[in-house]
Scaffold this active site. Structure first.
Site, PDB file in Angstrom:
ATOM      1  N   ASP A 152      32.445  91.469   9.306  1.00  0.00           N
ATOM      2  CA  ASP A 152      32.698  91.935   7.850  1.00  0.00           C
ATOM      3  C   ASP A 152      33.756  93.391   7.998  1.00  0.00           C
ATOM      4  O   ASP A 152      34.279  93.625   7.128  1.00  0.00           O
ATOM      5  CB  ASP A 152      31.399  92.584   7.203  1.00  0.00           C
ATOM      6  CG  ASP A 152      30.459  91.554   6.964  1.00  0.00           C
ATOM      7  OD1 ASP A 152      30.881  90.287   7.163  1.00  0.00           O
ATOM      8  OD2 ASP A 152      29.240  91.863   6.789  1.00  0.00           O
ATOM      9  N   VAL A 285      31.254  78.656   8.867  1.00  0.00           N
ATOM     10  CA  VAL A 285      32.501  78.432  10.003  1.00  0.00           C
ATOM     11  C   VAL A 285      33.299  79.840  10.238  1.00  0.00           C
ATOM     12  O   VAL A 285      33.808  79.914  11.315  1.00  0.00           O
ATOM     13  CB  VAL A 285      33.492  77.454   9.320  1.00  0.00           C
ATOM     14  CG1 VAL A 285      32.947  75.940   9.605  1.00  0.00           C
ATOM     15  CG2 VAL A 285      33.831  77.898   8.133  1.00  0.00           C
ATOM     16  N   GLN A 286      33.279  80.599   9.413  1.00  0.00           N
ATOM     17  CA  GLN A 286      33.873  81.932   9.597  1.00  0.00           C
ATOM     18  C   GLN A 286      33.238  82.815  10.578  1.00  0.00           C
ATOM     19  O   GLN A 286      33.939  83.682  11.159  1.00  0.00           O
ATOM     20  CB  GLN A 286      33.681  82.835   8.204  1.00  0.00           C
ATOM     21  CG  GLN A 286      34.393  82.435   7.168  1.00  0.00           C
ATOM     22  CD  GLN A 286      34.121  82.902   5.730  1.00  0.00           C
ATOM     23  OE1 GLN A 286      34.772  83.883   5.472  1.00  0.00           O
ATOM     24  NE2 GLN A 286      32.999  82.450   5.179  1.00  0.00           N
TER      25      GLN A 286
HETATM   26  O1  F6P Z   1      27.278  90.361   8.149  1.00  0.00           O
HETATM   27  C1  F6P Z   1      27.712  89.161   8.265  1.00  0.00           C
HETATM   28  C2  F6P Z   1      27.672  88.198   7.165  1.00  0.00           C
HETATM   29  O2  F6P Z   1      28.230  86.942   7.787  1.00  0.00           O
HETATM   30  C3  F6P Z   1      28.132  88.634   5.976  1.00  0.00           C
HETATM   31  O3  F6P Z   1      29.486  88.427   5.791  1.00  0.00           O
HETATM   32  C4  F6P Z   1      27.154  87.566   5.232  1.00  0.00           C
HETATM   33  O4  F6P Z   1      27.286  87.997   3.806  1.00  0.00           O
HETATM   34  C5  F6P Z   1      25.927  87.602   5.878  1.00  0.00           C
HETATM   35  O5  F6P Z   1      26.153  87.835   7.085  1.00  0.00           O
HETATM   36  C6  F6P Z   1      25.433  86.008   5.692  1.00  0.00           C
HETATM   37  O6  F6P Z   1      23.894  86.137   6.321  1.00  0.00           O
HETATM   38  P1  F6P Z   1      23.147  85.054   6.933  1.00  0.00           P
HETATM   39  O7  F6P Z   1      24.076  84.207   8.244  1.00  0.00           O
HETATM   40  O8  F6P Z   1      21.900  85.498   7.143  1.00  0.00           O
HETATM   41  O9  F6P Z   1      23.165  84.091   5.799  1.00  0.00           O
END
Ligand code: F6P
Length: 366
Positions: A152, A285-286
């Site tokens: 992030d 995928v990000q």
């Molecule tokens: O903090 C990393 C992150 O990928 C955020 O960008 C996203 O909101 C969150 O984690 C998603 O979390 P999870 O993998 O628990 O769905």
């Protein structure tokens, strides 16, 4: 020999493996023993096999890998006192009194709380008969060092978090793929990207991909006019011969009244101006794939410095967070950085959006 444990915690990020590799190898090089703490804080609470000594060869080939091979978790037990008591016991049993945590602000805050509480946890372990005074004598102080691993890029006091540039690269690749089909059909695409409450990924991806418009929480548009403005911008670009429309929406996007701006709302606007529109939510995928060169370097330089910080720490030094500012590895007081990061959320909630933008970090400056 100093014994250091290394863990990854919270959401995984490309470059975490490189960070663990750097800690293991720098630790061994500087005469320490390094233990991998598997599955984040739950590994500390479980102890035993979850705290495993790591050798030079154990991290061979880890430099470029995505995810984290020592696992990660969002651990509820560590939020409870009994969980932290168990964790302290397991660390002492392994002879470990230094912990390098690679994670986001939540994971790093947990680590600092653990350090503050450590003397009372040790005292309790003596009181309940787990250890004798002599046994805990060498473990009177816990050393904590934080490495910021998160896609992030939401931590203040550092320009970059480990994983953010890999994720940005992945997003840009995906938007490039989408662009090809968008231009072929003359379509509009709303691309929703991760970042939680932080707009860095959306802002950078939108800029790097030449998006028509970008929505991020730190620079919210007027609740009254954003829809009309978006329509006007996209129509203007189309009138100049653009065959595709790309709008990047951060998952935490807001308007200036703090109402969420959703991909659906953006799509509706684009449909209203006659554009055949699709939404692509990029999702996890990000977070996948190998680490880009920058994250490998960042994780390696910071991992080495984290070990040095452990060796230089005294009971009076505040826990450091290893950051990267103006192309240099720096140490910042962990708790101050976490506070500053939390103050961004406060600034947004209080609608002080310019402050929010400045507080994020230097790469966010206009
Ligand atoms: O903090 C990393 C992150 O990928 C955020 O960008 C996203 O909101 C969150 O984690 C998603 O979390 P999870 O993998 O628990 O769905």
């Amino acid at each position: 020999k100093k014994r250091i444990a290394v863990m990854t915690s919270g959401g995984d990020a490309p470059g975490m493996c490189a960070a663990v590799r750097a800690v293991v190898r720098a630790g061994i090089y500087l005469g320490c023993e390094v233990y991998g703490c598997y599955e984040g804080y739950s590994g500390l609470v479980k102890g035993g096999e979850y705290l495993k000594k790591m050798d030079w060869e154990d991290v061979r080939g880890w430099l470029s890998l995505g995810g984290t091979l020592i696992g990660t978790a969002r651990c509820m037990e560590f939020k409870e006192k009994w969980g932290r008591l168990q964790a302290a016991k397991n660390m002492i049993l392994r002879g470990v009194d230094a912990l390098i945590v690679c994670g986001g602000d939540g994971s790093l805050t947990g680590a600092d709380i653990f350090r503050d509480e450590w003397p009372s946890l040790v005292a309790e372990l003596v009181k309940n008969g787990t250890f004798t005074d002599e046994q805990v004598e060498p473990y009177k102080h816990l050393t904590i060092v934080g490495l910021v691993g998160s896609i992030d890029n939401d931590m203040s006091s550092t320009d970059n978090t480990i994983g953010a540039y890999s994720s940005l690269e992945r997003i840009c690749e995906m938007v490039d793929y989408i662009d090809a089909t968008a231009a072929s059909h003359s379509r509009a695409f709303v691309v929703e990207v991760m970042g939680r409450h932080c707009g860095w990924l959306a802002l950078m991806a939108g800029t790097a991909c030449g998006a028509d418009s970008i929505f991020i929480p730190e620079r919210p548009p007027s609740s009254k006019s954003w829809k009309d403005e978006l329509k006007e911008i996209c129509l203007r670009h189309r009138s100049k011969g653009r065959r595709k429309t790309t709008v990047i929406v951060a998952e935490g996007a807001l308007d200036d009244e703090l109402n969420p701006i959703t991909s659906e709302q953006v799509k509706e606007c684009l449909v209203e101006i006659g554009l055949d529109t699709r939404i692509t939510t990029l999702g996890h995928v990000q977070r996948g794939g190998t680490a880009v060169a920058f994250d490998r370097l960042l994780a390696t330089l910071q991992g080495v410095d984290a070990v040095k910080a452990v060796l230089e720490s005294t009971p009076d030094t505040p826990s450091p967070m290893i950051g990267f500012v103006d192309n240099k590895v720096v140490r910042r007081p962990l708790i101050e950085s976490v506070k500053l990061t939390k103050s961004v959320a406060t600034a947004i909630n209080e609608k002080r959006f310019d402050d929010a933008m400045k507080l994020r970090d230097t790469t966010f400056k206009e």
